[in-house]
Write a protein that holds these residues in place. Structure first.
Motif, PDB file in Angstrom:
ATOM      1  N   SER A   7      15.402 -24.690 -27.879  1.00  0.00           N
ATOM      2  CA  SER A   7      16.153 -25.627 -28.725  1.00  0.00           C
ATOM      3  C   SER A   7      16.480 -24.992 -30.078  1.00  0.00           C
ATOM      4  N   ASP A   8      15.825 -23.854 -30.403  1.00  0.00           N
ATOM      5  CA  ASP A   8      16.140 -23.118 -31.638  1.00  0.00           C
ATOM      6  C   ASP A   8      17.245 -22.078 -31.421  1.00  0.00           C
ATOM      7  N   HIS A   9      17.914 -22.161 -30.271  1.00  0.00           N
ATOM      8  CA  HIS A   9      19.091 -21.322 -29.995  1.00  0.00           C
ATOM      9  C   HIS A   9      18.773 -19.846 -29.761  1.00  0.00           C
ATOM     10  N   GLU A  10      17.650 -19.611 -29.055  1.00  0.00           N
ATOM     11  CA  GLU A  10      17.380 -18.277 -28.550  1.00  0.00           C
ATOM     12  C   GLU A  10      17.578 -18.289 -27.036  1.00  0.00           C
ATOM     13  N   TRP A  11      17.946 -17.129 -26.506  1.00  0.00           N
ATOM     14  CA  TRP A  11      17.990 -16.993 -25.038  1.00  0.00           C
ATOM     15  C   TRP A  11      16.931 -15.998 -24.588  1.00  0.00           C
ATOM     16  N   GLY A  22      17.213 -12.882 -27.323  1.00  0.00           N
ATOM     17  CA  GLY A  22      18.300 -12.771 -28.298  1.00  0.00           C
ATOM     18  C   GLY A  22      18.640 -14.145 -28.830  1.00  0.00           C
ATOM     19  N   ILE A  23      19.674 -14.216 -29.691  1.00  0.00           N
ATOM     20  CA  ILE A  23      20.123 -15.533 -30.156  1.00  0.00           C
ATOM     21  C   ILE A  23      21.448 -15.865 -29.462  1.00  0.00           C
ATOM     22  N   THR A  24      21.722 -17.149 -29.347  1.00  0.00           N
ATOM     23  CA  THR A  24      22.881 -17.584 -28.560  1.00  0.00           C
ATOM     24  C   THR A  24      24.177 -17.444 -29.361  1.00  0.00           C
ATOM     25  N   ASN A  25      25.272 -17.504 -28.624  1.00  0.00           N
ATOM     26  CA  ASN A  25      26.580 -17.455 -29.266  1.00  0.00           C
ATOM     27  C   ASN A  25      26.744 -18.627 -30.242  1.00  0.00           C
ATOM     28  N   TYR A  26      26.204 -19.784 -29.835  1.00  0.00           N
ATOM     29  CA  TYR A  26      26.251 -20.952 -30.711  1.00  0.00           C
ATOM     30  C   TYR A  26      25.541 -20.634 -32.038  1.00  0.00           C
ATOM     31  N   ALA A  27      24.393 -19.973 -31.956  1.00  0.00           N
ATOM     32  CA  ALA A  27      23.623 -19.641 -33.157  1.00  0.00           C
ATOM     33  C   ALA A  27      24.397 -18.692 -34.065  1.00  0.00           C
ATOM     34  N   GLN A  28      25.018 -17.666 -33.472  1.00  0.00           N
ATOM     35  CA  GLN A  28      25.741 -16.712 -34.320  1.00  0.00           C
ATOM     36  C   GLN A  28      26.959 -17.375 -34.976  1.00  0.00           C
ATOM     37  N   GLU A  29      27.568 -18.339 -34.264  1.00  0.00           N
ATOM     38  CA  GLU A  29      28.705 -19.057 -34.873  1.00  0.00           C
ATOM     39  C   GLU A  29      28.241 -19.858 -36.085  1.00  0.00           C
ATOM     40  N   SER A  62      17.641 -16.441 -41.915  1.00  0.00           N
ATOM     41  CA  SER A  62      17.094 -17.381 -40.931  1.00  0.00           C
ATOM     42  C   SER A  62      16.063 -16.671 -40.065  1.00  0.00           C
ATOM     43  N   ASP A  63      14.993 -17.401 -39.751  1.00  0.00           N
ATOM     44  CA  ASP A  63      13.965 -16.836 -38.870  1.00  0.00           C
ATOM     45  C   ASP A  63      14.399 -16.948 -37.418  1.00  0.00           C
ATOM     46  N   VAL A  64      13.981 -15.970 -36.623  1.00  0.00           N
ATOM     47  CA  VAL A  64      14.098 -16.054 -35.173  1.00  0.00           C
ATOM     48  C   VAL A  64      12.665 -16.177 -34.647  1.00  0.00           C
ATOM     49  N   TYR A  65      12.408 -17.260 -33.927  1.00  0.00           N
ATOM     50  CA  TYR A  65      11.037 -17.536 -33.481  1.00  0.00           C
ATOM     51  C   TYR A  65      10.767 -16.937 -32.109  1.00  0.00           C
ATOM     52  N   ALA A 115      21.260 -27.387 -19.299  1.00  0.00           N
ATOM     53  CA  ALA A 115      20.545 -28.206 -20.280  1.00  0.00           C
ATOM     54  C   ALA A 115      20.868 -27.741 -21.699  1.00  0.00           C
ATOM     55  N   TYR A 116      20.975 -26.404 -21.889  1.00  0.00           N
ATOM     56  CA  TYR A 116      21.293 -25.885 -23.227  1.00  0.00           C
ATOM     57  C   TYR A 116      22.700 -26.296 -23.643  1.00  0.00           C
TER      58      TYR A 116
END
Lengths: 121, 381
Positions: A7-11, A22-29, A62-65, A115-116
Motif C-alpha cells: 500500500s506504500d507503492h512498492e513492488w 522497486g517503487i511503482t509507476n504511480y509512486a514515481q508520478e 521520501s522513505d522507501v520501506y 488489487a493494487y
C-alpha cells in the motif's frame, strides 16, 4: 514469477526465496523528478516496514520501506549515477534492491496487480 | 449568521487558469497556489533559465504609501524609521530591496520599495502581509495614507526571453534596466512594471488590475516560449540565485547583517553616513556592522549527490558533539545538476572553501562553503 504490491507503492518480484523491490509507476508520478536515491548496504537485515532506502525529488525526500523482512543481497548501483531511471522505468530497470525472503507468510499480506490497481484508482 | 471561515484558502485572480493548465494546487500562506504544472519542477526550472516562465505571485501584498503633505520625501523619511535602507535617495522609477526590522534588529519581513514619483509602492511577502500592514499603520499613519492594493494581481515573467515576450505588449519595457520601474499600459491595463524578480534571471514583475489578470496571463501564455511555473520551481530558482526565503533563511531572530544582506544597507544609514541609524534595531545592526556579526548566512555546496535539506544540523567535523549551525534552505539545483543549500555558520567558519558536515539520516555529509549566487545572474544592468 509473481509481482506483488504494498500500500506504500512498492513492488516485489518474487523468484524462489528472493524478492526484487522497486517503487511503482504511480509512486514515481507522485514524487516527480527523482534526483537522488540512497540504497541500503548489502548484507543489511531489514525488518518489514523499516525505512530501507530514500528517494529524493527536487522538492522532498521520501522513505522507501522494506515491504517484508529479510537480508539485502544486492542493490542497483545504476540509480546512484542515473536517479532519473526511476522516472523512466520504475517497474523495470529502476529496481532498488534484492532481498532474501525471511518469512514467506509475509507475502500473504501484499496485493496482486488487480488489487493494487484498485488501491490507486 | 455564519462565522467567517478562517481556514478557507484564498484564491488569486488566476485560480481558474491554474486549474485549466493542470496545476497541482497546495496551500501556501493561506492561499491555494500552484506548486507545479504537468511538466514538473525540474523542467519548469530549466525552462525559466532557458526561455521564459510566468509565475502567479498575486498572493504577495501590494501596498502604497502616500504622504499626507503631498511630498514624497515625507513618506520616504517615515518609512526609513522601519527599514535600514536609504529610501529618501531612491530616484523616481527605481526599486530597492529592504527589510522591516524589529527593536532587536531581527527581520519582520523583506520587501521591495519603489519610488513611483507621487507615492511609494511596496511589495511584501504573502505570509507577512497582514502584520506588515498593521506595522505600517501603527508607525506611519500620522504621516502617510496607507492603501493595500487588494484589487491587483501580481505576475512575474522571468528568464532570458522575458523581455521579447513582454515587449509584444509594450515596446517601452525594453528601456527598463534592472530595478527600474514604470507605470505602463499593457493590453489596455494600467500596470506597474518592474525589471526584477526572484529567480536570478532577467525578467519583470507586473502589477495588473485583478479583473484583467487572467486575460493578460493567457495572452502571455499564447507565446510558446512562455510557460507557467509553479512555486516548486520558484523555490529552486531562488535558491540557486542565493536569494533569501523569509521565514526560513531570515526571520525575527536574524539581523540583516547576519543574513548576509549588508549590501542592502546604504552607507547613508550607517555610522558616519548622512542619516545614521534612526530605524528599529539600529543599535544592534550598527554594532554588528562595526565589529562583524557572530554568525553569517552562507552558501553551501554538498560534496556528494545527496540533497541536504532545511533544518539539517551543521558540525565542524565528522565526530564533533555540538552543532555549529543549521541549514535554512536546501534541495536540488536543476541548473547545477547538484544539491545546493544555505544556512548559518559562526563567522569564523563562514569563509568560502571551509568544509563543514551536515547530519543527514545519521550520517555526517561534507559540504563546502561557497559564494552565492550559485548560478550567474542574468540581470540587465
Amino acid at each position: 514469477m509473481t509481482t506483488l504490491y504494498t500500500s506504500d507503492h512498492e513492488w516485489l518480484k518474487i523468484e524462489g526465496d528472493i524478492a526484487t523491490v522497486g517503487i511503482t509507476n504511480y509512486a514515481q508520478e507522485q514524487l516527480g523528478d527523482v534526483v537522488f536515491v540512497e540504497l541500503p548496504k548489502v548484507g543489511r537485515s531489514v525488518k518489514k516496514a523499516e525505512a530501507a532506502a530514500v528517494v529524493e525529488s527536487v522538492k522532498a525526500a521520501s522513505d522507501v520501506y522494506a515491504p517484508i523482512t529479510g537480508e539485502v543481497l544486492e542493490v542497483n548501483d545504476k540509480l546512484g549515477d542515473e536517479p532519473a531511471l526511476v522516472n523512466s522505468d520504475a517497474g523495470g530497470a529502476a529496481w532498488f534492491f534484492k532481498m532474501k525472503i525471511a518469512d514467506k507468510s509475509e507475502l500473504d499480506g501484499l496485493m496482486d496487480e488487480a488489487a493494487y490497481k484498485a488501491h490507486t484508482a | 449568521m455564519l462565522a467567517r471561515d478562517e481556514s478557507a484558502l484564498k484564491r488569486t485572480p488566476l485560480y481558474d487558469l491554474h486549474l485549466a493548465l493542470g496545476a497541482k494546487m497546495v496551500p501556501f500562506a493561506r492561499y491555494d497556489m500552484p506548486v507545479q504544472y504537468p511538466p514538473g519542477v525540474l523542467k519548469e526550472h530549466l525552462h525559466t533559465r532557458q526561455s521564459a516562465g510566468l509565475f502567479d505571485v498575486s498572493h504577495m501584498g501590494q501596498i502604497e504609501l502616500k504622504a499626507k503633505s503631498g511630498k514624497l520625501t515625507d513618506a520616504a523619511h517615515a518609512l526609513e524609521k522601519l527599514v535600514p535602507q536609504d529610501i529618501a535617495a531612491l530616484a523616481v522609477g527605481r526599486q530597492r530591496y529592504a527589510q522591516f526590522t524589529n527593536e532587536t534588529g531581527g527581520i519582520l519581513d523583506d520587501l521591495m520599495v519603489t519610488n513611483l514619483g507621487d507615492r511609494l509602492f511596496l511589495v511584501v511577502n504573502a505570509a507577512c502581509k497582514v502584520e506588515d500592514e498593521a506595522h505600517l499603520r501603527a508607525h506611519l499613519s500620522d504621516v502617510c495614507d496607507i492603501t493595500v492594493l487588494a484589487d491587483r494581481a501580481l505576475l512575474a515573467l522571468q528568464g532570458p526571453k522575458a523581455e521579447a515576450a513582454l515587449a509584444k505588449f509594450c515596446a517601452d519595457v525594453g528601456k527598463l534596466r534592472f530595478m527600474d520601474v514604470a507605470e505602463l499600459e499593457l493590453m489596455g491595463l494600467r500596470c506597474i512594471v518592474s525589471r526584477s524578480g526572484y529567480t536570478g534571471e532577467d525578467g519583470f514583475e507586473i502589477s495588473v488590475p485583478a479583473d484583467g489578470a487572467e486575460a493578460f496571463a493567457k495572452a502571455l501564455l499564447e507565446n510558446p516560449e512562455v510557460q507557467p511555473i509553479g512555486l516548486g520551481a520558484r523555490d529552486s530558482l531562488r535558491l540557486e540565485a542565493g536569494l533569501c526565503l523569509y521565514g526560513h533563511d531570515i526571520d525575527t531572530t536574524t539581523t540583516p547583517v547576519e543574513g548576509n544582506l549588508t549590501w542592502s544597507i546604504q552607507k547613508s544609514r550607517r555610522t558616519g553616513g548622512a542619516r545614521p541609524g534612526g530605524f528599529a534595531g539600529a543599535d544592534t545592526i550598527l554594532a554588528q556592522l562595526a565589529s562583524g556579526p557572530q554568525r553569517l548566512r552562507v552558501g553551501l555546496r554538498p560534496e556528494g549527490r545527496a540533497p541536504v535539506r532545511e533544518n539539517a544540523l551543521l558540525f565542524a567535523s565528522t565526530d564533533s558533539a555540538e552543532p555549529i549551525g543549521k541549514v535554512t534552505s536546501g534541495g536540488f539545483g536543476p541548473s547545477l545538476n547538484a544539491p545546493v543549500a544555505m544556512g548559518y555558520l559562526p563567522a569564523a567558519q563562514a569563509a568560502a572553501g571551509t568544509i563543514v558536515f551536515a547530519e543527514v539520516r545519521g550520517q555526517r555529509l561534507p559540504l563546502r562553503v561557497a559564494a552565492m549566487p550559485f548560478v550567474p545572474n542574468g540581470y540587465k544592468r
